[in-house]
Enzyme design. Structure first.
Site, PDB file in Angstrom:
ATOM      1  N   GLN A  14       8.784   9.762 -15.913  1.00 21.71           N
ATOM      2  CA  GLN A  14      10.112  10.374 -16.003  1.00 21.71           C
ATOM      3  C   GLN A  14      11.137   9.453 -16.647  1.00 21.71           C
ATOM      4  O   GLN A  14      12.301   9.820 -16.803  1.00 21.71           O
ATOM      5  CB  GLN A  14      10.588  10.781 -14.600  1.00 21.71           C
ATOM      6  CG  GLN A  14       9.675  11.811 -13.949  1.00 21.71           C
ATOM      7  CD  GLN A  14       9.968  11.989 -12.451  1.00 21.71           C
ATOM      8  OE1 GLN A  14      10.888  11.387 -11.901  1.00 21.71           O
ATOM      9  NE2 GLN A  14       9.173  12.826 -11.802  1.00 21.71           N
ATOM     10  N   HIS A  20      11.159   8.972 -10.646  1.00 23.11           N
ATOM     11  CA  HIS A  20      12.462   8.899  -9.987  1.00 23.11           C
ATOM     12  C   HIS A  20      13.347   7.756 -10.469  1.00 23.11           C
ATOM     13  O   HIS A  20      13.657   6.827  -9.738  1.00 23.11           O
ATOM     14  CB  HIS A  20      12.266   8.819  -8.468  1.00 23.11           C
ATOM     15  CG  HIS A  20      11.408   9.935  -7.954  1.00 23.11           C
ATOM     16  ND1 HIS A  20      10.897   9.958  -6.693  1.00 23.11           N
ATOM     17  CD2 HIS A  20      10.955  11.075  -8.554  1.00 23.11           C
ATOM     18  CE1 HIS A  20      10.166  11.064  -6.534  1.00 23.11           C
ATOM     19  NE2 HIS A  20      10.188  11.750  -7.664  1.00 23.11           N
ATOM     20  N   GLU A  38      18.875  19.078  -3.116  1.00 25.71           N
ATOM     21  CA  GLU A  38      20.165  19.070  -2.416  1.00 25.71           C
ATOM     22  C   GLU A  38      21.347  18.965  -3.359  1.00 25.71           C
ATOM     23  O   GLU A  38      21.241  18.380  -4.431  1.00 25.71           O
ATOM     24  CB  GLU A  38      20.253  17.846  -1.482  1.00 25.71           C
ATOM     25  CG  GLU A  38      19.209  17.798  -0.411  1.00 25.71           C
ATOM     26  CD  GLU A  38      19.384  16.599   0.531  1.00 25.71           C
ATOM     27  OE1 GLU A  38      20.231  15.723   0.226  1.00 25.71           O
ATOM     28  OE2 GLU A  38      18.697  16.567   1.563  1.00 25.71           O
ATOM     29  N   TYR A  66      22.537   9.570   3.025  1.00 22.14           N
ATOM     30  CA  TYR A  66      22.194  10.976   2.777  1.00 22.14           C
ATOM     31  C   TYR A  66      20.782  11.325   3.276  1.00 22.14           C
ATOM     32  O   TYR A  66      20.283  12.413   3.000  1.00 22.14           O
ATOM     33  CB  TYR A  66      22.457  11.333   1.309  1.00 22.14           C
ATOM     34  CG  TYR A  66      23.958  11.386   1.068  1.00 22.14           C
ATOM     35  CD1 TYR A  66      24.682  10.219   0.845  1.00 22.14           C
ATOM     36  CD2 TYR A  66      24.672  12.581   1.178  1.00 22.14           C
ATOM     37  CE1 TYR A  66      26.063  10.239   0.705  1.00 22.14           C
ATOM     38  CE2 TYR A  66      26.052  12.608   1.039  1.00 22.14           C
ATOM     39  CZ  TYR A  66      26.740  11.440   0.807  1.00 22.14           C
ATOM     40  OH  TYR A  66      28.111  11.466   0.687  1.00 22.14           O
ATOM     41  N   TYR A 109       4.384  17.687  -1.424  1.00 25.47           N
ATOM     42  CA  TYR A 109       3.763  18.563  -2.424  1.00 25.47           C
ATOM     43  C   TYR A 109       2.425  19.093  -1.918  1.00 25.47           C
ATOM     44  O   TYR A 109       1.991  20.179  -2.255  1.00 25.47           O
ATOM     45  CB  TYR A 109       3.560  17.811  -3.743  1.00 25.47           C
ATOM     46  CG  TYR A 109       4.862  17.501  -4.448  1.00 25.47           C
ATOM     47  CD1 TYR A 109       5.673  18.543  -4.923  1.00 25.47           C
ATOM     48  CD2 TYR A 109       5.270  16.194  -4.647  1.00 25.47           C
ATOM     49  CE1 TYR A 109       6.869  18.267  -5.581  1.00 25.47           C
ATOM     50  CE2 TYR A 109       6.459  15.920  -5.304  1.00 25.47           C
ATOM     51  CZ  TYR A 109       7.256  16.954  -5.766  1.00 25.47           C
ATOM     52  OH  TYR A 109       8.416  16.682  -6.405  1.00 25.47           O
TER      53      TYR A 109
END
Lengths: 373, 373
Positions: free
Chosen positions: B89, B153, B247, B257, B268
């Site tokens: 990513q 991420h 979220e 958080y 998953y």
């Protein structure tokens, strides 16, 4: 020392360096100018600073300690000011909006504050927001020490650069021989902070033990003019010299602007306090005035409203009661003009977001410079 | 664990708190919308971020490591980029102009950087200026450590608040159990810096020994959406949950958080990794998506070009390939709509200074949302 020595000093100045002096470039009285002044805020005493809000209202600081909001022809006195030490040249002084005021509402102002130990006061910087007719969210960002009952040289113009840094000036508070050359002491300095009052970690003296880490440059006397150059983004200042020797400087990080080691001025008594005007490691001014005009307020013109003045620097003269227009070429003054002679002591000059130039004149009010029709 | 348990988990969620869920607010397909899309920059691969310059040209980041300047119908590849670690990513990611870009020229961008010790890379933030077709004045403002060869991420959206603070996100880099809850480690955090990269002295963890002092909030998974609320100035983010549990959060200083201690998502594989969705000391999201839409990019509409969408929040869906429109009342989602279904994987969404909304769609290019005529 007799007057003949003063002339001799000036002679040395004129021959020993390439700087312009009064003798080279005299301020001319233009035969005719295309503009006139229109009084837009009447009945002010010493309106030290002005800020122009997006709704076209004006915030005005009265040195006596009042913040006035002039809107739709009406003056409102704003509450919520900090305690202000009004004495001599000190009181409620400059005011400036954050560059992103429309989004964050921050208003910055300078004042003489009696806070802290010792009698008297010293220059402080606060930011706050305007809520109706009072200030809220007050945050004191800086307070110079020590307090003193001396009434001189509070400096205290405020400007933001293009990077969002907050710059402000503090004069040497009448302590010529101990403050301006000592980075461990406040006074006689230009300061740089983040907009929230924190010290940038790349400020020049952050690693000097004992230094006031907010200092950006030093060796200043009493800077009452500060403005951002509209093209380069550099911070320009001017400062009062003693008798003669008012200066214009472009502020550079960590530099020493020489007061009182070097100066083009002399003591008010007519005696000299320094024989030298230049020294290695000390900056030469971009321009100096002999005789002193007692400058206050400073603005570049970049508005299309004044095509013939574009790129010029405007400086208020307290002493000679006019607005000086300086024409620059490659950062050198090539021509000076006296505008609006006898208008009164010009305390501040600003170009507002509407593209018009406004003058604050002591004992009168705020004038707008408009075309003659 | 069998699917029945997952349903049970969801049942508990639905009954034990007042949060909205998919079952309460389904994304509707509007029968008819007044707008359509127009391809303005064709032939892009994964255009991760977009920035709109004052001359109406567009800077586009290609995840593969290219910065493209699209001007007057022509693409120019900009040189002077740092070394970029392209994996999974990660690659060249977000881009954002300084709020005072017109004066200072600063362009901020995020990328996976291989700099420093160890194999792999981690998210970095740089600022630079655009000079013709190359970058200059490059300054790396942040580099997360340690490097890792994991491809997950990177987070890395960038936003400025009204005070001029720079916010950015770094995802937890696939290290769910060691990064997000540990303020001594990078990853799974929202960071706040001054625009010059220095750490504000009132950041929440500046006095915690060993802490990464740039951290502003923690307990995040992978935030790929961040935008300033046009009215309140608050920083809003969204983040990818695992399976379910994406979220929306409003970022508050020092807050936790909750990832991975609390979550509305499941693994998953269908297994749960936590039984709880709420815990004292941990923030509840403003909204969460079940099932996950895989959100990327985020923008509030406040332009007069879209009167019916004013105040709505737009979020790209990578997974379901549409633009989601969220209608809010008092910071609660009251309606969801799927716009431009099947348009492709929506990677970024921005409202440009011209008041139009632009979408970056993977494998296609940049679309402008325009009224149907």
């Amino acid at each position: 020392m007799k007057p003949i020595y003063n002339l001799l000093t000036l002679f040395i100045v004129y021959t020993s360096c390439a700087q312009q002096t009064e003798s080279e470039i005299k301020a001319e009285s233009p035969v005719n100018i295309e503009y006139t002044t229109e009084l837009v805020v009447p009945d002010l005493n010493i309106a030290w600073g002005m800020a122009f809000l997006p709704d076209e209202s004006i915030l005005v600081t009265e040195k006596s300690g009042e913040l006035i909001h002039f809107k739709d022809g009406t003056k409102t006195t704003i509450s919520g000011l900090p305690e202000i030490y009004v004495r001599g040249q000190g009181g409620f002084m400059d005011i400036k909006l954050h560059p992103d005021y429309e989004n964050n509402g921050w208003i910055y102002f300078s004042y003489a504050s009696p806070e802290g130990e010792g009698e008297g006061g010293n220059t402080a910087i606060m930011r706050a927001k305007l809520n109706g007719s009072s200030l809220s969210n007050q945050e004191q960002l800086y307070k110079a020490v020590p307090n003193t009952t001396k009434g001189q040289h509070f400096g205290s113009r405020i400007e933001f650069d293009n990077e969002g840094y907050l710059f402000f000036s503090i004069g040497e508070r009448g302590q010529r021989d101990i403050n301006p050359q000592d980075i461990n002491r406040d006074g006689g300095k230009i300061y740089r902070l983040h907009a929230d009052g924190t010290v940038p970690t790349d400020n020049p003296f952050v690693n000097n033990s004992g230094a006031k880490t907010a200092i950006y440059s030093y060796g200043h006397r009493n800077p009452q003019g500060m403005t951002k150059h509209p093209e380069t983004g550099a911070i320009w200042t001017h400062e009062h010299g003693p008798q003669g020797g008012d200066e214009i400087n472009i502020i550079q990080k960590s530099k020493n602007y020489g007061w009182p080691v070097i100066s083009y001025g002399i003591n008010y008594s007519g005696t000299t306090f320094t024989d030298i005007t230049q020294k290695e490691g000390m900056e030469q001014p971009l321009f100096y005035w002999i005789p002193s005009i007692a400058p206050s307020g400073m603005a570049f013109v970049n508005s299309d409203n004044y095509p013939n003045w574009k790129g010029n620097l405007l400086v208020g003269s307290l002493k000679f009661q006019y607005l000086e227009r300086l024409i620059l070429e490659n950062n050198k003054v090539v021509k000076r003009e006296k505008l609006f002679e006898s208008i009164g002591r010009v305390r501040d000059v600003r170009q507002a977001p509407d593209g018009y130039i406004y003058l604050s004149v002591e004992g009168k009010g705020i004038y707008k410079i408009v075309p003659k029709n």
